[in-house]
Scaffold this motif. Structure first.
Motif, PDB file in Angstrom:
ATOM      1  N   SER A 184     -61.121  -2.542  57.001  1.00 53.24           N
ATOM      2  CA  SER A 184     -60.552  -3.887  56.928  1.00 53.24           C
ATOM      3  C   SER A 184     -60.687  -4.624  58.249  1.00 53.24           C
ATOM      4  CB  SER A 184     -59.075  -3.813  56.532  1.00 53.24           C
ATOM      5  OG  SER A 184     -58.352  -2.952  57.393  1.00 53.24           O
ATOM      6  N   LEU A 185     -61.191  -3.956  59.262  1.00 53.49           N
ATOM      7  CA  LEU A 185     -61.451  -4.562  60.563  1.00 53.49           C
ATOM      8  C   LEU A 185     -62.927  -4.360  60.904  1.00 53.49           C
ATOM      9  CD1 LEU A 185     -58.281  -3.357  62.536  1.00 53.49           C
ATOM     10  CD2 LEU A 185     -58.680  -5.620  61.548  1.00 53.49           C
ATOM     11  N   PRO A 186     -63.475  -5.150  61.826  1.00 55.44           N
ATOM     12  CA  PRO A 186     -64.916  -5.066  62.128  1.00 55.44           C
ATOM     13  C   PRO A 186     -65.306  -3.862  62.982  1.00 55.44           C
ATOM     14  CG  PRO A 186     -63.905  -6.724  63.510  1.00 55.44           C
ATOM     15  CD  PRO A 186     -62.839  -6.284  62.547  1.00 55.44           C
ATOM     16  N   PHE A 187     -64.813  -2.700  62.629  1.00 52.49           N
ATOM     17  CA  PHE A 187     -65.226  -1.483  63.324  1.00 52.49           C
ATOM     18  C   PHE A 187     -64.870  -0.292  62.447  1.00 52.49           C
ATOM     19  CE2 PHE A 187     -60.790  -1.913  64.552  1.00 52.49           C
ATOM     20  CZ  PHE A 187     -60.319  -0.607  64.464  1.00 52.49           C
ATOM     21  N   THR A 188     -65.538   0.815  62.695  1.00 54.07           N
ATOM     22  CA  THR A 188     -65.221   2.086  62.046  1.00 54.07           C
ATOM     23  C   THR A 188     -65.168   3.169  63.103  1.00 54.07           C
ATOM     24  OG1 THR A 188     -67.567   2.517  61.621  1.00 54.07           O
ATOM     25  CG2 THR A 188     -66.306   1.445  59.853  1.00 54.07           C
ATOM     26  N   PHE A 189     -64.562   4.277  62.744  1.00 53.08           N
ATOM     27  CA  PHE A 189     -64.439   5.392  63.680  1.00 53.08           C
ATOM     28  C   PHE A 189     -65.638   6.325  63.525  1.00 53.08           C
ATOM     29  CE2 PHE A 189     -60.150   3.941  62.726  1.00 53.08           C
ATOM     30  CZ  PHE A 189     -59.609   3.805  63.985  1.00 53.08           C
ATOM     31  N   PRO A 190     -66.130   6.878  64.636  1.00 49.28           N
ATOM     32  CA  PRO A 190     -67.243   7.832  64.535  1.00 49.28           C
ATOM     33  C   PRO A 190     -66.873   8.998  63.613  1.00 49.28           C
ATOM     34  CG  PRO A 190     -66.847   7.223  66.820  1.00 49.28           C
ATOM     35  CD  PRO A 190     -65.708   6.656  66.031  1.00 49.28           C
ATOM     36  N   ARG A 191     -67.825   9.460  62.862  1.00 40.60           N
ATOM     37  CA  ARG A 191     -67.537  10.498  61.868  1.00 40.60           C
ATOM     38  C   ARG A 191     -67.005  11.772  62.515  1.00 40.60           C
ATOM     39  NH1 ARG A 191     -71.327  12.043  56.673  1.00 40.60           N
ATOM     40  NH2 ARG A 191     -69.957  13.689  55.829  1.00 40.60           N
ATOM     41  N   TRP A 192     -67.474  12.067  63.729  1.00 40.37           N
ATOM     42  CA  TRP A 192     -67.033  13.302  64.375  1.00 40.37           C
ATOM     43  C   TRP A 192     -65.559  13.250  64.782  1.00 40.37           C
ATOM     44  CZ3 TRP A 192     -65.156  12.912  69.329  1.00 40.37           C
ATOM     45  CH2 TRP A 192     -65.506  11.770  70.054  1.00 40.37           C
ATOM     46  N   THR A 193     -64.963  12.063  64.772  1.00 43.77           N
ATOM     47  CA  THR A 193     -63.539  11.949  65.112  1.00 43.77           C
ATOM     48  C   THR A 193     -62.646  12.013  63.874  1.00 43.77           C
ATOM     49  OG1 THR A 193     -63.513   9.518  64.953  1.00 43.77           O
ATOM     50  CG2 THR A 193     -64.109  10.487  67.081  1.00 43.77           C
ATOM     51  N   ALA A 247     -43.789   5.471  54.394  1.00 46.01           N
ATOM     52  CA  ALA A 247     -43.380   4.605  53.285  1.00 46.01           C
ATOM     53  C   ALA A 247     -44.547   3.742  52.797  1.00 46.01           C
ATOM     54  CB  ALA A 247     -42.208   3.725  53.707  1.00 46.01           C
ATOM     55  N   THR A 248     -45.289   3.138  53.734  1.00 41.24           N
ATOM     56  CA  THR A 248     -46.431   2.313  53.325  1.00 41.24           C
ATOM     57  C   THR A 248     -47.547   3.178  52.751  1.00 41.24           C
ATOM     58  OG1 THR A 248     -47.229   2.371  55.623  1.00 41.24           O
ATOM     59  CG2 THR A 248     -45.964   0.434  54.932  1.00 41.24           C
ATOM     60  N   GLY A 249     -47.689   4.393  53.286  1.00 43.08           N
ATOM     61  CA  GLY A 249     -48.701   5.300  52.748  1.00 43.08           C
ATOM     62  C   GLY A 249     -48.423   5.655  51.291  1.00 43.08           C
ATOM     63  N   GLY A 307     -46.897  -6.395  48.656  1.00 41.72           N
ATOM     64  CA  GLY A 307     -48.108  -6.164  47.882  1.00 41.72           C
ATOM     65  C   GLY A 307     -49.043  -5.166  48.550  1.00 41.72           C
ATOM     66  N   TYR A 308     -50.053  -4.735  47.800  1.00 36.49           N
ATOM     67  CA  TYR A 308     -50.965  -3.689  48.278  1.00 36.49           C
ATOM     68  C   TYR A 308     -51.705  -4.072  49.561  1.00 36.49           C
ATOM     69  CZ  TYR A 308     -54.615  -0.113  48.180  1.00 36.49           C
ATOM     70  OH  TYR A 308     -55.448   0.918  48.516  1.00 36.49           O
ATOM     71  N   PRO A 309     -52.335  -5.264  49.641  1.00 33.82           N
ATOM     72  CA  PRO A 309     -53.081  -5.601  50.871  1.00 33.82           C
ATOM     73  C   PRO A 309     -52.187  -5.630  52.106  1.00 33.82           C
ATOM     74  CG  PRO A 309     -53.683  -7.089  49.087  1.00 33.82           C
ATOM     75  CD  PRO A 309     -52.487  -6.331  48.617  1.00 33.82           C
ATOM     76  N   VAL A 310     -50.976  -6.188  51.952  1.00 30.73           N
ATOM     77  CA  VAL A 310     -50.061  -6.266  53.103  1.00 30.73           C
ATOM     78  C   VAL A 310     -49.600  -4.867  53.495  1.00 30.73           C
ATOM     79  CG1 VAL A 310     -47.882  -7.197  53.957  1.00 30.73           C
ATOM     80  CG2 VAL A 310     -49.307  -8.574  52.421  1.00 30.73           C
ATOM     81  N   ALA A 311     -49.274  -4.039  52.498  1.00 32.68           N
ATOM     82  CA  ALA A 311     -48.833  -2.666  52.782  1.00 32.68           C
ATOM     83  C   ALA A 311     -49.931  -1.882  53.493  1.00 32.68           C
ATOM     84  CB  ALA A 311     -48.435  -1.966  51.487  1.00 32.68           C
TER      85      ALA A 311
END
Length: 220
Positions: A55-64, A152-154, A172-176
């Motif tokens: 949902s943000l303009p980045f992803t985490f490296p797979r090894w992490t 709770a949000t999870g 709602g789902y997107p905000v949670a």
């Protein structure tokens, strides 16, 4: 007549015995390490889930990440969530019943927080084992709230139909989902600060592993 010595509260030996309490009781140490491992596993598996639909303009490296892919990340995330839930519930119960929250983590007035923060930033804030300054109290209470919010949000985004009331409570789902991600980022920032302080004061790590005696606040 034999001279019987009756100990009283003014007896130095009695005072020393009473003062020799552990910096961290055994239940706190056990729950701390279970909670720490659970939070780290939750974060790493959460990064794997996030990578499937960022949902943000980045992803985490797979090894992490933990789990390797979406299904694996979800499996780890849900499994470890219950460990964290049980450990967190036990910690909250112990904290209230033992007086740990009231004695050690009760937030102090804003003036004390500002004073301790200024002292920390200028390198003048000491640390005595078994005592929490105003900044520590604020941070620890804050991370407890963040973990509760994250759980709770999870749950609300894991079961948005069955737990629709909880999902609606967060807007709602997107905000949670956004709140869940924000809580994770804040917890990660807390861990960075926490580990940095452990590096600066390594004896705090020893006190969380062994039955180290608490120090007096004057030793800070």
């Amino acid at each position: 007549m034999p001279d019987y010595h009756v100990a009283n509260v003014c007896d130095p030996c009695v005072l020393d015995t009473r003062a020799a309490r552990p910096a961290h009781p055994l239940p706190i140490r056990i729950m701390h390490w279970i909670g720490a491992a659970s939070v780290i596993c939750m974060m790493l598996s959460g990064w794997a889930i996030y990578g499937a639909s960022p949902s943000l303009p980045f992803t985490f490296p797979r090894w992490t990440t933990l789990g390797g892919w979406l299904a694996g990340g979800i499996a780890w995330h849900i499994s470890v969530m219950w460990v964290l839930f049980v450990d967190g519930s036990a910690y909250l119960l112990y904290g209230f019943l033992s007086g740990h929250f009231r004695q050690d983590l009760r937030p102090l007035e804003p003036r004390a927080v500002i004073a301790d923060l200024v002292a920390a930033l200028t390198g003048r804030l000491g640390h005595s084992l078994g005592h929490y300054n105003a900044v520590q109290r604020l941070l620890y209470v804050g991370v407890i709230v963040l973990i509760c919010c994250s759980i709770a949000t999870g749950l609300s985004i894991w079961k948005p139909v069955q737990l629709g009331w909880l999902t609606d409570l967060f807007g709602g789902y997107p905000v949670a989902r956004f709140i869940h991600l924000a809580a994770m980022i804040c917890i990660a920032l807390f861990l960075i600060v926490h580990l940095t302080l452990v590096v600066i004061f390594p004896r705090t790590l020893v006190a969380m592993v062994t039955n180290t005696a608490a120090e007096t606040e004057e030793t800070a």
